[in-house]
Design an enzyme around this catalytic site. Structure first.
Site, PDB file in Angstrom:
ATOM      1  N   SER A 142     -25.049  46.538  25.223  1.00  0.00           N
ATOM      2  CA  SER A 142     -24.695  45.149  24.878  1.00  0.00           C
ATOM      3  C   SER A 142     -23.487  44.738  25.707  1.00  0.00           C
ATOM      4  CB  SER A 142     -24.324  45.080  23.396  1.00  0.00           C
ATOM      5  OG  SER A 142     -23.812  43.803  23.055  1.00  0.00           O
TER       6      SER A 142
ATOM      7  N   TYR B 284     -19.025  47.423  15.923  1.00  0.00           N
ATOM      8  CA  TYR B 284     -20.186  47.279  16.815  1.00  0.00           C
ATOM      9  C   TYR B 284     -19.770  47.587  18.256  1.00  0.00           C
ATOM     10  CZ  TYR B 284     -24.330  45.183  18.992  1.00  0.00           C
ATOM     11  OH  TYR B 284     -25.477  44.964  19.727  1.00  0.00           O
TER      12      TYR B 284
HETATM   13  N1  LIG Z   1     -30.183  40.550  19.719  1.00  0.00           N
HETATM   14  C1  LIG Z   1     -29.054  40.548  20.403  1.00  0.00           C
HETATM   15  O1  LIG Z   1     -28.341  39.535  20.481  1.00  0.00           O
HETATM   16  C2  LIG Z   1     -28.644  41.787  21.145  1.00  0.00           C
HETATM   17  C3  LIG Z   1     -27.700  41.651  22.178  1.00  0.00           C
HETATM   18  C4  LIG Z   1     -27.281  42.774  22.870  1.00  0.00           C
HETATM   19  C5  LIG Z   1     -27.795  44.005  22.528  1.00  0.00           C
HETATM   20  N2  LIG Z   1     -28.697  44.126  21.525  1.00  0.00           N
HETATM   21  C6  LIG Z   1     -29.185  45.466  21.209  1.00  0.00           C
HETATM   22  O2  LIG Z   1     -30.582  45.508  21.406  1.00  0.00           O
HETATM   23  C7  LIG Z   1     -31.151  46.490  20.548  1.00  0.00           C
HETATM   24  C8  LIG Z   1     -32.348  45.884  19.833  1.00  0.00           C
HETATM   25  O3  LIG Z   1     -31.900  44.764  19.084  1.00  0.00           O
HETATM   26  P1  LIG Z   1     -32.864  43.599  18.592  1.00  0.00           P
HETATM   27  O4  LIG Z   1     -32.095  42.345  18.784  1.00  0.00           O
HETATM   28  O5  LIG Z   1     -34.203  43.743  19.169  1.00  0.00           O
HETATM   29  O6  LIG Z   1     -32.889  43.949  17.010  1.00  0.00           O
HETATM   30  P2  LIG Z   1     -34.025  43.771  15.883  1.00  0.00           P
HETATM   31  O7  LIG Z   1     -34.911  42.630  16.199  1.00  0.00           O
HETATM   32  O8  LIG Z   1     -33.269  43.782  14.594  1.00  0.00           O
HETATM   33  O9  LIG Z   1     -34.849  45.117  16.017  1.00  0.00           O
HETATM   34  C9  LIG Z   1     -34.236  46.353  15.747  1.00  0.00           C
HETATM   35  C10 LIG Z   1     -35.255  47.458  15.886  1.00  0.00           C
HETATM   36  O10 LIG Z   1     -34.602  48.709  15.589  1.00  0.00           O
HETATM   37  C11 LIG Z   1     -35.350  49.390  14.581  1.00  0.00           C
HETATM   38  N3  LIG Z   1     -34.435  50.207  13.802  1.00  0.00           N
HETATM   39  C12 LIG Z   1     -33.361  49.819  13.070  1.00  0.00           C
HETATM   40  N4  LIG Z   1     -32.788  50.879  12.477  1.00  0.00           N
HETATM   41  C13 LIG Z   1     -33.519  51.960  12.840  1.00  0.00           C
HETATM   42  C14 LIG Z   1     -33.440  53.334  12.550  1.00  0.00           C
HETATM   43  N5  LIG Z   1     -32.482  53.837  11.745  1.00  0.00           N
HETATM   44  N6  LIG Z   1     -34.352  54.177  13.103  1.00  0.00           N
HETATM   45  C15 LIG Z   1     -35.341  53.687  13.899  1.00  0.00           C
HETATM   46  N7  LIG Z   1     -35.456  52.392  14.216  1.00  0.00           N
HETATM   47  C16 LIG Z   1     -34.557  51.538  13.682  1.00  0.00           C
HETATM   48  C17 LIG Z   1     -36.070  48.285  13.802  1.00  0.00           C
HETATM   49  O11 LIG Z   1     -37.270  48.706  13.231  1.00  0.00           O
HETATM   50  P3  LIG Z   1     -37.425  49.164  11.680  1.00  0.00           P
HETATM   51  O12 LIG Z   1     -36.718  48.133  10.851  1.00  0.00           O
HETATM   52  O13 LIG Z   1     -38.900  49.234  11.470  1.00  0.00           O
HETATM   53  O14 LIG Z   1     -36.786  50.498  11.641  1.00  0.00           O
HETATM   54  C18 LIG Z   1     -36.417  47.306  14.939  1.00  0.00           C
HETATM   55  O15 LIG Z   1     -37.595  47.708  15.591  1.00  0.00           O
HETATM   56  C19 LIG Z   1     -30.025  46.963  19.604  1.00  0.00           C
HETATM   57  O16 LIG Z   1     -29.527  48.194  20.059  1.00  0.00           O
HETATM   58  C20 LIG Z   1     -28.981  45.882  19.764  1.00  0.00           C
HETATM   59  O17 LIG Z   1     -27.679  46.397  19.536  1.00  0.00           O
HETATM   60  C21 LIG Z   1     -29.141  43.044  20.832  1.00  0.00           C
END
Ligand SMILES: NC(=O)c1ccc[n+]([C@@H]2O[C@H](COP(=O)([O-])OP(=O)(O)OC[C@H]3O[C@@H](n4cnc5c(N)ncnc54)[C@H](OP(=O)(O)O)[C@@H]3O)[C@@H](O)[C@H]2O)c1
Length: 235
Positions: free
Chosen positions: A133, A146
């Site tokens: 991130s 975070y």
């Molecule tokens: N969205 C943003 O603005 C943003 C920006 C920068 C970086 N990121 C990073 O991108 C990554 C993905 O984020 P996203 O925005 O796609 O989030 P999201 O839509 O909330 O998806 C999160 C994913 O992680 C899984 N997950 C959560 N806890 C878990 C666990 N304990 N074990 C296995 N799987 C788990 C969830 O599936 P289940 O609920 O089925 O487990 C889901 O598939 C993260 O690392 C986040 O920090 C996001």
């Protein structure tokens, strides 16, 4: 290599958001994909292998990797993506949220690499991509825990680059700013907050991951930072 034909990719957190978009994009480029998440859901990707896996549990990741190799025969790409976030004044952050961010984002990333690396080292075209991130590149207000977890991911990936480069495993941190997923709302964010305006899509990030993976193997991208034009490049 311009496509991912013949390569096997394991993506953590692939049931929705950036992980699901990445899995779909890599599958579209010819990869066989394994999808790890707590729910074990497959977001509609033909031919994908999906299994319930909690990245907080090292044994669960070992089982996921073993099942992936049993299904597809080998493992070439690991996308460390599963992550959680919670925001707000540091002392207001519930201890459970602090623990979950460290357990999922830090320990989960380390456990995923430990489980996958023996197989990546056997591949003749291996890549580790960590979805970190902007919070892994600079301190952001009300995101101390975070940020700590995301700096840890970037640090892990940078250190592994030194260790693994000459052994054929390329290591890349992808560092997005705001992406419109469930996660973006997080705990402690509300729809009117400026960082939620004009966010990138999960597909934008997936395209970057594909770009990283399809570079010729004479070079590697160490870190890719991307932000929506609505976000400043400071703070
Ligand atoms: N969205 C943003 O603005 C943003 C920006 C920068 C970086 N990121 C990073 O991108 C990554 C993905 O984020 P996203 O925005 O796609 O989030 P999201 O839509 O909330 O998806 C999160 C994913 O992680 C899984 N997950 C959560 N806890 C878990 C666990 N304990 N074990 C296995 N799987 C788990 C969830 O599936 P289940 O609920 O089925 O487990 C889901 O598939 C993260 O690392 C986040 O920090 C996001």
């Amino acid at each position: 290599m311009t496509t991912l034909q013949g390569r096997v990719a394991l993506i953590t957190g692939a049931s929705r958001g950036i992980g699901a978009a990445t899995a779909r994009t890599l599958a579209g480029a010819g990869a066989q994909v394994a999808l790890a998440s707590r729910s074990g859901a497959n977001p509609g990707i033909d031919g994908a292998f999906a299994q319930a896996c909690d990245v907080r549990d090292a044994a669960s990741l070992e089982a996921m990797v073993a099942a992936t190799v049993a299904r597809f025969g080998h493992l070439d790409i690991l996308v460390v993506n599963a992550g959680v976030g919670a925001y707000g004044p540091f002392l207001d952050l519930p201890m459970e949220d602090l623990e979950e961010m460290i357990d999922v984002n830090v320990k989960g990333a380390l456990y995923a690499v430990r489980a996958a690396l023996p197989h990546l080292l056997r591949s003749d075209a291996a890549d580790l991509v960590t979805i970190a991130s902007e919070a892994g590149r600079r301190g952001l207000p009300y995101e101390a825990t975070y940020c700590a977890s995301k700096f840890a991911q970037v640090g892990m990936t940078r250190a592994l680059d030194h260790e693994l480069r000459e052994r054929g495993v390329r290591c890349t941190s992808v560092c997005p700013g705001g992406v419109a997923t469930d996660f973006a709302m997080g705990h402690g964010r509300t729809p009117e907050m400026p960082q939620l305006a004009g966010m990138m899509s999960a597909d934008d990030v997936a395209e970057i991951v594909l770009f990283v993976l399809t570079r010729p193997r004479n070079h590697r991208l160490l870190e890719v930072a991307l932000r929506p034009v609505t976000e400043t490049s400071w703070g």
